[in-house]
Design a protein around this motif. Structure first.
Motif, PDB file in Angstrom:
ATOM      1  N   ILE A 113       0.850  -1.202   0.000  1.00 44.12           N
ATOM      2  CA  ILE A 113       0.000   0.000   0.000  1.00 44.12           C
ATOM      3  C   ILE A 113       0.884   1.250   0.000  1.00 44.12           C
ATOM      4  O   ILE A 113       1.825   1.357   0.787  1.00 44.12           O
ATOM      5  N   GLY A 114       0.585   2.153  -0.933  1.00 43.47           N
ATOM      6  CA  GLY A 114       1.427   3.338  -1.101  1.00 43.47           C
ATOM      7  C   GLY A 114       2.455   3.159  -2.206  1.00 43.47           C
ATOM      8  O   GLY A 114       3.187   4.092  -2.542  1.00 43.47           O
ATOM      9  N   HIS A 115       2.538   1.958  -2.763  1.00 42.47           N
ATOM     10  CA  HIS A 115       3.423   1.658  -3.896  1.00 42.47           C
ATOM     11  C   HIS A 115       2.533   1.145  -5.043  1.00 42.47           C
ATOM     12  O   HIS A 115       1.327   1.119  -4.915  1.00 42.47           O
ATOM     13  N   PHE A 116       3.126   0.770  -6.147  1.00 42.76           N
ATOM     14  CA  PHE A 116       2.408   0.184  -7.277  1.00 42.76           C
ATOM     15  C   PHE A 116       1.269   1.083  -7.785  1.00 42.76           C
ATOM     16  O   PHE A 116       0.099   0.698  -7.789  1.00 42.76           O
ATOM     17  N   PRO A 117       1.618   2.311  -8.209  1.00 44.82           N
ATOM     18  CA  PRO A 117       0.574   3.248  -8.654  1.00 44.82           C
ATOM     19  C   PRO A 117      -0.164   2.787  -9.909  1.00 44.82           C
ATOM     20  O   PRO A 117      -1.265   3.279 -10.175  1.00 44.82           O
ATOM     21  N   ASN A 118       0.410   1.843 -10.680  1.00 46.29           N
ATOM     22  CA  ASN A 118      -0.282   1.357 -11.889  1.00 46.29           C
ATOM     23  C   ASN A 118      -1.291   0.258 -11.588  1.00 46.29           C
ATOM     24  O   ASN A 118      -1.981  -0.197 -12.493  1.00 46.29           O
ATOM     25  N   ALA A 119      -1.336  -0.185 -10.340  1.00 42.41           N
ATOM     26  CA  ALA A 119      -2.120  -1.391 -10.033  1.00 42.41           C
ATOM     27  C   ALA A 119      -3.486  -1.069  -9.458  1.00 42.41           C
ATOM     28  O   ALA A 119      -3.668  -0.066  -8.766  1.00 42.41           O
ATOM     29  N   LYS A 120      -4.430  -1.970  -9.756  1.00 42.47           N
ATOM     30  CA  LYS A 120      -5.704  -1.990  -9.035  1.00 42.47           C
ATOM     31  C   LYS A 120      -5.536  -2.915  -7.851  1.00 42.47           C
ATOM     32  O   LYS A 120      -4.973  -4.007  -7.984  1.00 42.47           O
ATOM     33  N   ALA A 148      -4.744   4.679   7.169  1.00 44.65           N
ATOM     34  CA  ALA A 148      -4.834   6.058   6.674  1.00 44.65           C
ATOM     35  C   ALA A 148      -4.421   6.147   5.208  1.00 44.65           C
ATOM     36  O   ALA A 148      -4.893   7.012   4.477  1.00 44.65           O
ATOM     37  N   LYS A 149      -3.530   5.245   4.772  1.00 40.30           N
ATOM     38  CA  LYS A 149      -3.043   5.281   3.382  1.00 40.30           C
ATOM     39  C   LYS A 149      -4.050   4.680   2.407  1.00 40.30           C
ATOM     40  O   LYS A 149      -3.861   4.810   1.187  1.00 40.30           O
ATOM     41  N   THR A 150      -5.073   3.993   2.904  1.00 38.10           N
ATOM     42  CA  THR A 150      -5.976   3.266   1.998  1.00 38.10           C
ATOM     43  C   THR A 150      -6.877   4.202   1.202  1.00 38.10           C
ATOM     44  O   THR A 150      -7.468   3.785   0.210  1.00 38.10           O
ATOM     45  N   GLY A 151      -6.968   5.472   1.640  1.00 35.45           N
ATOM     46  CA  GLY A 151      -7.775   6.439   0.896  1.00 35.45           C
ATOM     47  C   GLY A 151      -7.197   6.768  -0.471  1.00 35.45           C
ATOM     48  O   GLY A 151      -7.927   7.235  -1.354  1.00 35.45           O
ATOM     49  N   GLU A 152      -5.900   6.524  -0.653  1.00 38.89           N
ATOM     50  CA  GLU A 152      -5.217   6.875  -1.910  1.00 38.89           C
ATOM     51  C   GLU A 152      -5.202   5.722  -2.910  1.00 38.89           C
ATOM     52  O   GLU A 152      -4.704   5.875  -4.022  1.00 38.89           O
ATOM     53  N   VAL A 153      -5.731   4.576  -2.509  1.00 39.84           N
ATOM     54  CA  VAL A 153      -5.576   3.360  -3.317  1.00 39.84           C
ATOM     55  C   VAL A 153      -6.711   3.233  -4.336  1.00 39.84           C
ATOM     56  O   VAL A 153      -7.855   3.589  -4.053  1.00 39.84           O
ATOM     57  N   ASP A 154      -6.380   2.732  -5.542  1.00 40.22           N
ATOM     58  CA  ASP A 154      -7.385   2.441  -6.569  1.00 40.22           C
ATOM     59  C   ASP A 154      -7.933   1.034  -6.302  1.00 40.22           C
ATOM     60  O   ASP A 154      -7.318   0.038  -6.658  1.00 40.22           O
ATOM     61  N   TRP A 155      -9.077   0.950  -5.625  1.00 41.82           N
ATOM     62  CA  TRP A 155      -9.613  -0.340  -5.158  1.00 41.82           C
ATOM     63  C   TRP A 155     -10.547  -0.981  -6.173  1.00 41.82           C
ATOM     64  O   TRP A 155     -11.304  -0.295  -6.850  1.00 41.82           O
ATOM     65  N   LEU A 156     -10.535  -2.303  -6.187  1.00 43.94           N
ATOM     66  CA  LEU A 156     -11.585  -3.093  -6.816  1.00 43.94           C
ATOM     67  C   LEU A 156     -12.196  -3.922  -5.684  1.00 43.94           C
ATOM     68  O   LEU A 156     -11.492  -4.727  -5.067  1.00 43.94           O
ATOM     69  N   PHE A 157     -13.456  -3.664  -5.370  1.00 42.12           N
ATOM     70  CA  PHE A 157     -14.060  -4.290  -4.192  1.00 42.12           C
ATOM     71  C   PHE A 157     -14.769  -5.593  -4.536  1.00 42.12           C
ATOM     72  O   PHE A 157     -15.476  -5.678  -5.541  1.00 42.12           O
ATOM     73  N   LEU A 158     -14.608  -6.573  -3.656  1.00 39.57           N
ATOM     74  CA  LEU A 158     -15.366  -7.825  -3.744  1.00 39.57           C
ATOM     75  C   LEU A 158     -16.353  -7.871  -2.584  1.00 39.57           C
ATOM     76  O   LEU A 158     -16.053  -7.354  -1.494  1.00 39.57           O
ATOM     77  N   ASP A 159     -17.508  -8.503  -2.837  1.00 42.93           N
ATOM     78  CA  ASP A 159     -18.554  -8.546  -1.814  1.00 42.93           C
ATOM     79  C   ASP A 159     -18.812  -9.975  -1.347  1.00 42.93           C
ATOM     80  O   ASP A 159     -19.789 -10.615  -1.736  1.00 42.93           O
ATOM     81  N   GLY A 160     -17.900 -10.489  -0.525  1.00 41.12           N
ATOM     82  CA  GLY A 160     -18.084 -11.756   0.183  1.00 41.12           C
ATOM     83  C   GLY A 160     -18.455 -12.911  -0.733  1.00 41.12           C
ATOM     84  O   GLY A 160     -17.871 -13.089  -1.806  1.00 41.12           O
TER      85      GLY A 160
END
Ligand code: ZN
Length: 265
Positions: A113-120, A148-160
């Motif tokens: 987290i905070g690295h890999f800016p090209n990644a989802k 606190a750093k997770t706000g900057e991440v490009d997330w793909l969410f899964l729902d259980g």
């Protein structure tokens, strides 16, 4: 750089701790040094990182970053053990990482987290929600500075269970299994390789093979019932496909596995 499908196992240093934190209610005061793994799957449609071990800040000043936690879980890690440095040393360009599978957000899994800016970054939505306001039983395993750093991440969410078996490239090579219990939004990973066949990364649903064999629970449990069900489910998956099972923090099993730069093809 490899463009065929390979699985690399890495270790982001280790943790000096006591057995009761590895296996619930066993070995009080007994020293143990479990490894902190992360994994890369190279794939022609984009490379995938699975977790990232400890954050770099742990190698720089562990007490400043983790605080009193280091009295219970003392990380042994140098800057070369960080995920970015290890990928570079293995000839895997960090910019080639297209997806990061964040299996859960415990402090020893947040190094990417905070690295890999090209990644989802792929995560269970409920894991991120819970990490932002955990119950007191889990307060020590989620670090506010990481979250606190997770706000900057490009997330793909899964729902259980609705997204259970999520297939990262759509070709059956990497499937994500919802395995709650150790953490509410915990993910295990089933990798299907051309020569090796199936490899089941239990992640922290089973720290050790004793946990996978249903002889004990890991030292960190969010829900024992959910965890026991998840392990039973992983055993069925492993049986069905004859998978090589890789536990999450096993000091002995990992000596029998290939580590980067060696790989499973
Ligand atoms: Zn964990």
């Amino acid at each position: 750089m490899a463009t065929d499908t390979r699985l690399y196992l890495f270790t982001s240093g280790s943790t000096r701790t006591e057995m009761q934190f590895l296996t619930l209610n066993q070995g009080h005061g007994e020293p143990v040094s479990p490894p902190l793994p992360f994994y890369v799957v190279t794939h022609p449609e984009g490379n995938v990182l699975i977790d990232g071990g400890n954050p770099l800040a742990v190698a720089e000043d562990k007490r400043a970053y983790w605080g009193e936690i280091v009295d219970l879980f003392d990380p042994v890690m140098s800057p070369e053990d960080h995920v970015v440095a290890q990928l570079e040393a293995t000839g895997i360009d960090p910019e080639s990482i297209r997806y990061v599978v964040q299996t859960h957000l415990h402090i020893d899994h947040t190094g990417a987290i905070g690295h890999f800016p090209n990644a989802k970054f792929i995560i269970q939505r409920r894991e991120l929600d819970y990490a932002r306001s955990p119950l007191y039983i889990d307060a020590g395993v989620y670090l506010p500075a990481d979250i606190a750093k997770t706000g900057e991440v490009d997330w793909l969410f899964l729902d259980g269970y609705d997204d259970d078996g999520y297939d990262v490239h759509g070709d059956g090579v990497i499937r994500l299994l919802f395995t709650p219990g150790h953490a509410p939004g915990h993910t295990s990973v089933l990798v299907s390789l051309p020569e090796t066949g199936e490899v089941l990364l239990a992640i922290d649903a089973a720290y050790t093979m004793a946990h996978f064999e249903q002889m004990a629970l890991p030292g960190v449990v969010n829900s024992g019932v959910d965890l026991a069900r998840s392990v039973a489910r992983l055993r069925r998956v492993a049986d069905r496909g004859g998978a090589l099972v890789v536990p999450g923090h096993d000091p002995t099993t990992r000596e029998t596995l290939k580590h980067a730069p060696e790989y499973y093809g």
